[in-house]
Design a protein around this motif. Structure first.
Motif, short mmCIF file in Angstrom:
data_model
loop_
_atom_site.label_atom_id
_atom_site.label_comp_id
_atom_site.label_asym_id
_atom_site.label_seq_id
_atom_site.Cartn_x
_atom_site.Cartn_y
_atom_site.Cartn_z
N PRO A 1 3.79 2.25 3.56
CA PRO A 1 5.16 1.87 3.93
C PRO A 1 6.20 2.05 2.82
N GLY B 1 0.84 -1.20 0.00
CA GLY B 1 0.00 0.00 0.00
C GLY B 1 0.87 1.25 0.00
N HIS C 1 -6.45 11.73 5.36
CA HIS C 1 -7.52 10.75 5.11
C HIS C 1 -7.53 9.63 6.15
N GLY D 1 -0.16 -1.11 7.83
CA GLY D 1 -0.80 0.18 7.57
C GLY D 1 -2.19 0.12 8.21
N LEU D 2 -2.82 1.24 8.31
CA LEU D 2 -4.16 1.30 8.91
C LEU D 2 -5.17 1.57 7.80
N HIS E 1 -9.50 0.66 -3.08
CA HIS E 1 -8.14 1.02 -2.70
C HIS E 1 -7.33 1.43 -3.94
#
Ligand code: PGA
Length: 248
Positions: free
Chosen positions: A49, A46, A208, A141-142, A173
């Motif tokens: 990172p 994503g 976001h 990641g969140l 995503h």
């Protein structure tokens, strides 16, 4: 009500921006590998990172032998994308981590995006992880909806590697926005695999993510917000940038 007082099991650091967050994350990972050269790193993909992985790989440029035992397990993968698709987590990890660090196939474990039998693929990853694990450092990641990997919000969570139905947020995503087709499902390590990791490094950046971070820091532990289960873990470092932390 605030559920979670700051405590030594969940360290929370705000960095001025994405670059500083990434630098600190890279230093954290570098130090962990120095402590344990055959470290098993669980790697999220994503947008979050990417810079940290780049800086981490660069940090070994003149000491490649010291990172030659690092092991990597992929956190999750989209199901139903063509194997070479640039949107796969596999393509991402090859570009940002496995390639730059020269991680050989024997030191890498991951769901194949085109596995003919996804459930069997998850079982195979689960038993390989059982042999090689637990994860030493789990980089996460969140999700904007609080997901970790494809452990999506719901009434229950799954402990082990499993096939997951994707939430609307996951289907939207950015990773798969330009993919050859829409992903049909996800394959992911389970919440138990994450909670069994010796330590967790959670990265959160950008405006976001503000609402998700606020829920993580101030909300209850609930499967409807999977990241909140990290409050049950004994060693979490959360690095975020000022944009994400604004107002906290
Ligand atoms: P991101 O994705 O790093 O691209 O924000 C995180 C996630 O949705 O799990």
């Amino acid at each position: 009500m605030r559920y979670h007082p700051h405590n030594r099991h969940f360290l929370f650091f705000v960095q001025p921006d994405y670059e500083e967050m990434s630098r600190r994350a890279a230093r954290h990972l570098h130090a962990k590998v120095r402590e344990r050269p055959d470290l098993l790193l669980c790697a999220a993909t994503g947008g979050t990172p990417t810079r940290a992985y780049r800086l981490f790989a660069e940090s070994w440029e003149n000491h490649r032998r010291e990172v030659s035992r690092l092991r990597v397990v992929k956190l999750d993968e989209w199901g139903g994308l063509p194997p070479g698709d640039a949107g796969t987590c596999e393509a991402y990890l090859r570009e940002h981590l496995l390639g730059p660090l020269g991680v050989t196939p024997d030191r890498y474990l991951g769901f194949r995006p085109d596995a003919p039998d996804p459930a069997a693929e998850c079982d195979a990853v689960a038993s390989a992880l059982d042999e090689r694990g637990p994860v030493d450092v789990c980089v996460l990641g969140l999700g904007v909806n609080g997901h970790l990997g494809f452990n999506e919000p719901g009434p229950a969570l799954h402990p082990h590697a499993h096939v997951a139905a994707l939430s609307r947020e996951s289907l939207e995503h950015p990773m798969v926005r330009h993919a050859a087709g829409a992903p049909l499902f996800g394959m992911t390590l389970g919440i138990g695999d994450i909670l069994r990791a010796r330590s967790v490094l959670l990265l959160v950046n950008g405006a976001h993510k503000r609402e998700a971070l606020r829920r993580l820091i101030t909300g209850p532990v609930a499967t409807e917000f999977p990241a909140s289960l990290l409050w049950l873990h004994a060693d979490v470092t959360c690095l975020c940038d000022a944009d994400a932390a604004e107002g906290l």
